[in-house]
Design an enzyme around this catalytic site. Structure first.
Site, PDB file in Angstrom:
ATOM      1  N   ASP A 289      25.223 -23.718  41.900  1.00 28.23           N
ATOM      2  CA  ASP A 289      24.068 -22.793  42.088  1.00 28.23           C
ATOM      3  C   ASP A 289      23.817 -22.533  43.047  1.00 28.23           C
ATOM      4  O   ASP A 289      22.940 -22.072  43.872  1.00 28.23           O
ATOM      5  CB  ASP A 289      22.675 -22.265  40.788  1.00 28.23           C
ATOM      6  CG  ASP A 289      22.044 -21.007  40.544  1.00 28.23           C
ATOM      7  OD1 ASP A 289      23.200 -20.226  40.623  1.00 28.23           O
ATOM      8  OD2 ASP A 289      20.855 -20.828  40.528  1.00 28.23           O
TER       9      ASP A 289
ATOM     10  N   ASP B 235      13.348 -19.186  35.554  1.00 34.24           N
ATOM     11  CA  ASP B 235      14.866 -18.571  36.072  1.00 34.24           C
ATOM     12  C   ASP B 235      15.032 -17.855  37.005  1.00 34.24           C
ATOM     13  O   ASP B 235      16.347 -17.323  37.665  1.00 34.24           O
ATOM     14  CB  ASP B 235      15.037 -18.579  34.158  1.00 34.24           C
ATOM     15  CG  ASP B 235      16.681 -19.258  34.273  1.00 34.24           C
ATOM     16  OD1 ASP B 235      16.635 -19.811  35.247  1.00 34.24           O
ATOM     17  OD2 ASP B 235      17.766 -18.631  33.294  1.00 34.24           O
TER      18      ASP B 235
ATOM     19  N   GLU C 114      14.536 -17.301  39.459  1.00 32.35           N
ATOM     20  CA  GLU C 114      14.480 -17.883  41.262  1.00 32.35           C
ATOM     21  C   GLU C 114      15.153 -18.041  42.307  1.00 32.35           C
ATOM     22  O   GLU C 114      14.227 -18.307  43.281  1.00 32.35           O
ATOM     23  CB  GLU C 114      14.176 -20.447  40.648  1.00 32.35           C
ATOM     24  CG  GLU C 114      15.775 -21.025  40.408  1.00 32.35           C
ATOM     25  CD  GLU C 114      16.939 -20.128  39.879  1.00 32.35           C
ATOM     26  OE1 GLU C 114      16.835 -19.209  38.911  1.00 32.35           O
ATOM     27  OE2 GLU C 114      18.078 -19.959  40.467  1.00 32.35           O
TER      28      GLU C 114
ATOM     29  N   ARG D 249      16.420 -15.579  43.666  1.00 36.35           N
ATOM     30  CA  ARG D 249      15.779 -14.543  44.181  1.00 36.35           C
ATOM     31  C   ARG D 249      14.266 -14.936  45.397  1.00 36.35           C
ATOM     32  O   ARG D 249      14.095 -14.207  46.293  1.00 36.35           O
ATOM     33  CB  ARG D 249      15.651 -13.573  43.384  1.00 36.35           C
ATOM     34  CG  ARG D 249      14.629 -13.332  42.411  1.00 36.35           C
ATOM     35  CD  ARG D 249      14.454 -12.101  41.619  1.00 36.35           C
ATOM     36  NE  ARG D 249      15.614 -12.323  40.844  1.00 36.35           N
ATOM     37  CZ  ARG D 249      15.604 -11.512  39.512  1.00 36.35           C
ATOM     38  NH1 ARG D 249      15.178 -10.982  39.412  1.00 36.35           N
ATOM     39  NH2 ARG D 249      16.847 -11.669  38.651  1.00 36.35           N
TER      40      ARG D 249
ATOM     41  N   LYS E  26      22.559 -18.829  48.248  1.00 34.56           N
ATOM     42  CA  LYS E  26      21.493 -19.553  47.903  1.00 34.56           C
ATOM     43  C   LYS E  26      21.815 -20.729  47.281  1.00 34.56           C
ATOM     44  O   LYS E  26      22.882 -20.874  47.147  1.00 34.56           O
ATOM     45  CB  LYS E  26      21.728 -18.348  46.438  1.00 34.56           C
ATOM     46  CG  LYS E  26      20.721 -19.892  44.943  1.00 34.56           C
ATOM     47  CD  LYS E  26      20.925 -18.098  44.141  1.00 34.56           C
ATOM     48  CE  LYS E  26      20.331 -19.255  42.690  1.00 34.56           C
ATOM     49  NZ  LYS E  26      20.358 -18.522  41.691  1.00 34.56           N
TER      50      LYS E  26
ATOM     51  N   ASP F  60      19.884 -25.328  39.228  1.00 32.56           N
ATOM     52  CA  ASP F  60      19.812 -24.339  38.153  1.00 32.56           C
ATOM     53  C   ASP F  60      19.246 -24.770  36.490  1.00 32.56           C
ATOM     54  O   ASP F  60      20.097 -24.154  35.687  1.00 32.56           O
ATOM     55  CB  ASP F  60      19.562 -22.985  38.389  1.00 32.56           C
ATOM     56  CG  ASP F  60      18.533 -22.434  37.405  1.00 32.56           C
ATOM     57  OD1 ASP F  60      18.271 -21.990  37.665  1.00 32.56           O
ATOM     58  OD2 ASP F  60      19.700 -20.676  37.743  1.00 32.56           O
TER      59      ASP F  60
ATOM     60  N   LYS G 130      16.697 -23.000  30.322  1.00 30.50           N
ATOM     61  CA  LYS G 130      17.925 -22.467  30.232  1.00 30.50           C
ATOM     62  C   LYS G 130      18.288 -23.367  28.700  1.00 30.50           C
ATOM     63  O   LYS G 130      18.380 -24.552  29.166  1.00 30.50           O
ATOM     64  CB  LYS G 130      18.786 -22.274  31.239  1.00 30.50           C
ATOM     65  CG  LYS G 130      19.131 -21.164  32.207  1.00 30.50           C
ATOM     66  CD  LYS G 130      20.013 -22.421  32.887  1.00 30.50           C
ATOM     67  CE  LYS G 130      19.672 -20.990  33.901  1.00 30.50           C
ATOM     68  NZ  LYS G 130      20.125 -19.235  34.156  1.00 30.50           N
TER      69      LYS G 130
HETATM   70  N1  BES Z   1      21.611 -18.727  38.174  1.00 28.38           N
HETATM   71  C1  BES Z   1      21.451 -17.786  37.564  1.00 28.38           C
HETATM   72  C2  BES Z   1      22.389 -16.382  37.660  1.00 28.38           C
HETATM   73  C3  BES Z   1      23.793 -16.853  36.948  1.00 28.38           C
HETATM   74  C4  BES Z   1      24.277 -16.592  35.594  1.00 28.38           C
HETATM   75  C5  BES Z   1      24.937 -17.027  37.332  1.00 28.38           C
HETATM   76  C6  BES Z   1      24.998 -17.374  35.304  1.00 28.38           C
HETATM   77  C7  BES Z   1      26.103 -17.849  37.609  1.00 28.38           C
HETATM   78  C8  BES Z   1      26.328 -17.751  35.722  1.00 28.38           C
HETATM   79  C9  BES Z   1      19.630 -17.120  37.964  1.00 28.38           C
HETATM   80  O1  BES Z   1      19.494 -18.026  38.546  1.00 28.38           O
HETATM   81  C10 BES Z   1      19.253 -16.983  36.844  1.00 28.38           C
HETATM   82  O2  BES Z   1      18.976 -17.795  35.997  1.00 28.38           O
HETATM   83  N2  BES Z   1      19.230 -15.641  36.249  1.00 28.38           N
HETATM   84  C11 BES Z   1      18.594 -15.185  35.400  1.00 28.38           C
HETATM   85  C12 BES Z   1      17.182 -14.247  35.889  1.00 28.38           C
HETATM   86  C13 BES Z   1      16.015 -13.355  34.634  1.00 28.38           C
HETATM   87  C14 BES Z   1      15.690 -14.412  34.362  1.00 28.38           C
HETATM   88  C15 BES Z   1      15.818 -11.905  35.324  1.00 28.38           C
HETATM   89  C16 BES Z   1      19.897 -14.100  34.352  1.00 28.38           C
HETATM   90  O3  BES Z   1      20.490 -14.216  35.438  1.00 28.38           O
HETATM   91  O4  BES Z   1      19.593 -14.596  33.486  1.00 28.38           O
HETATM   92 ZN    ZN Z   2      19.932 -19.373  39.928  1.00 27.27          ZN
HETATM   93 MN    MN Z   3      18.002 -18.938  37.577  1.00 25.28          MN
END
Ligand code: BES
Ligand code: ZN
Ligand code: MN
Length: 466
Positions: free
Chosen positions: A259, A318, A320, A322, A236, A241, A248
């Site tokens: 990220d 967010d 993103e 996937r 990834k 992000d 966020k």
């Molecule tokens: N990059 C984040 C995931 C993440 C969170 C990595 C904390 C490292 C530490 C990812 O893109 C994200 O924002 N995921 C969301 C998904 C949700 C919106 C379905 C999440 O995990 O809150």
């Molecule tokens: Zn992310």
């Molecule tokens: Mn994200």
């Protein structure tokens, strides 16, 4: 830092000789036994240290006793951690030459000693005008030279990955990652935005469209004569992000330069692969972009089409990672490889489930998943399997498209996993969620805070063990 193999570490002219003591046991140095144990009642509890000057009576200036704890609890992971702790102590004392003479360890510790020393000697001080922490120049050990050489290369790849993840997003842009990928002497193709459009990568491009930095799709290929297996590894590569329009909060955004740690892992692996000359074909893939809010950004409610023709309704900008992985997985499947492995800082839910000590793993092939878990274990990482049951797709159902990109909060790591699965076709696949392990907000065991190089050790060894 250089690791040198010697016959007898205790006879080397060094600043510090490091010796071990199991709880209730003795060290290999009489002087240390006299002062540490007899006079000062040093117990040898795991991670405890005792320092003793030798006043010119030995080739080494000081002895550092490191506690190994209970003999029955000792293991390669603990050895690595103890070595790291010793190295940190030695560098605080500005030692340049450190010798290790371990006694009573009943396994080959060449690899873990090397990893522990290199992990602990790592610093990210390129932006400090005053470089306070000093590096150790030479480490002397009695161990297996071949195993050390291999571990040194792997440790170098880890440091490479750590540097990339630690690098601020203002510098580690998609174009910068593409430039780095082109420096490895591999057969590398970089696709720009128009070329990705032609390939139909609508999910990846939607994520990147809000940023002024152009997305890049990176394909590095290592090959050899008659490869035994063909593997694609995907990282990834979200260079930053912000969450996009579903922005966020500041406290979650602060670490999001990390990220692209999956991409950093792939670049680390590919940076060193030619030095090992493995008998496998390896494709390193990265869909690199930034997830930013702007007038051009993709929006909640948008519908995007991935490379395999599947349509996705954007539920949350967010989610993103996937989307970018969906197109990278489609691309990987067209390469007709035997196995696809992706690494991604994908979900906060994975961090909630496993914390910062273990990465989550899931996949469509039991053997591949178990081999990766086993490889991780033998080389000092922790992977833990999470389920990939079809039920997790329920919350991703869309009224107007083939699926949504996010759904239920509960079981979020598995929900992301089943989303990815929709883009995997006729290939063995494993997905490794490194959201918790790739970047530490505070020091942990052998690591300082910041990037850890998660996945590098396991993926490299997995490739080398084919
Ligand atoms: N990059 C984040 C995931 C993440 C969170 C990595 C904390 C490292 C530490 C990812 O893109 C994200 O924002 N995921 C969301 C998904 C949700 C919106 C379905 C999440 O995990 O809150
Ligand atoms: Zn992310
Ligand atoms: Mn994200």
């Amino acid at each position: 830092m250089e690791i040198k193999v010697v016959e007898n570490a205790a006879s080397v002219e060094a600043d510090i000789l490091v010796v071990n003591q199991f709880e209730g046991g003795k060290t290999s140095v009489d002087l240390a036994n006299k002062y540490a144990i007899e006079e000062d009642n040093f117990k040898g509890k795991f991670g405890e240290t005792y320092l003793l000057p030798t006043y010119g009576n030995a080739p080494y200036r000081k002895v550092l006793v490191i506690g190994f704890g209970k003999k029955e609890d000792f293991c390669p992971d603990k050895l690595r951690e103890a070595v790291a702790k010793s190295i940190k102590k030695c560098s605080q004392m500005e030692a340049k030459k450190v010798a290790f003479a371990f006694d009573g360890v009943d396994f080959d510790y060449s690899e873990q000693l090397t990893l522990g020393a290199f992990i602990a000697d790592y610093k990210f001080d390129k932006y400090k005008s005053e470089k306070k922490d000093k590096h150790i120049a030479e480490v002397f050990v009695q161990a297996d030279a071949e195993k050390i050489k291999k571990a040194e290369k792997i440790a170098t790849a880890m440091a490479f990955a750590r540097n990339l993840s630690n690098e601020p997003a203002q510098f580690a842009t998609p174009s910068e990652l593409a430039n780095i990928a082109q420096d490895f002497g591999l057969d590398t193709t970089i696709y720009n935005k128009e070329e990705c459009e032609k390939m139909g990568m609508g999910a990846f491009l939607a994520v990147g469209q809000g940023s002024i930095n152009e997305p890049k799709f990176i394909h590095m290929k290592y090959t050899c004569d008659n490869p035994k297996k063909r593997i694609a590894i995907i990282g990834k590569g979200i260079c930053f992000d912000s969450g996009g329009l579903d922005i966020k909060p500041a406290s979650s955004m602060i670490t999001m330069k990390d990220d692209m740690s999956g991409a950093a892992c792939i670049l680390g692996v590919m940076s060193i692969i030619r030095e090992f000359n493995p008998q496998v074909e390896v494709h390193g893939l990265i869909a690199a972009c930034e997830n930013m809010p702007s007038g051009k950004a993709y929006k909640p409610g948008d519908i995007v089409t991935a490379m395999n023709g599947k349509t996705i309704e954007i539920d949350n900008t967010d989610a993103e990672g996937r989307l970018t992985l969906a197109d990278a997985l489609c691309y990987a499947c067209e390469l007709k490889v035997d196995e696809v492995i992706d690494l991604a800082t994908l979900t906060g839910a994975c961090v909630v489930a496993l914390g910062t000590h273990a990465s989550g793993i899931m996949g469509n092939d039991e053997e591949l998943v178990h081999n990766l878990i086993d490889t991780a274990k033998r080389h000092g990482e922790k992977f833990w399997e999470l389920p990939l049951w079809d039920e997790y797709f329920d919350s991703l159902k869309s009224e107007i498209a083939d699926m949504k990109n996010s759904g239920a909060r509960w079981g979020g790591a598995s929900v992301a996993g089943v989303f990815l699965k929709k883009f995997v076709k006729d290939v063995k696949w494993a997905h490794i969620d490194i959201a918790g392990t790739a970047y530490l907000e505070k020091p942990q065991k052998e690591f300082i805070s910041g990037a850890t190089g998660a996945g590098v050790r396991t993926i490299l060894n997995y490739i080398l063990e084919q």
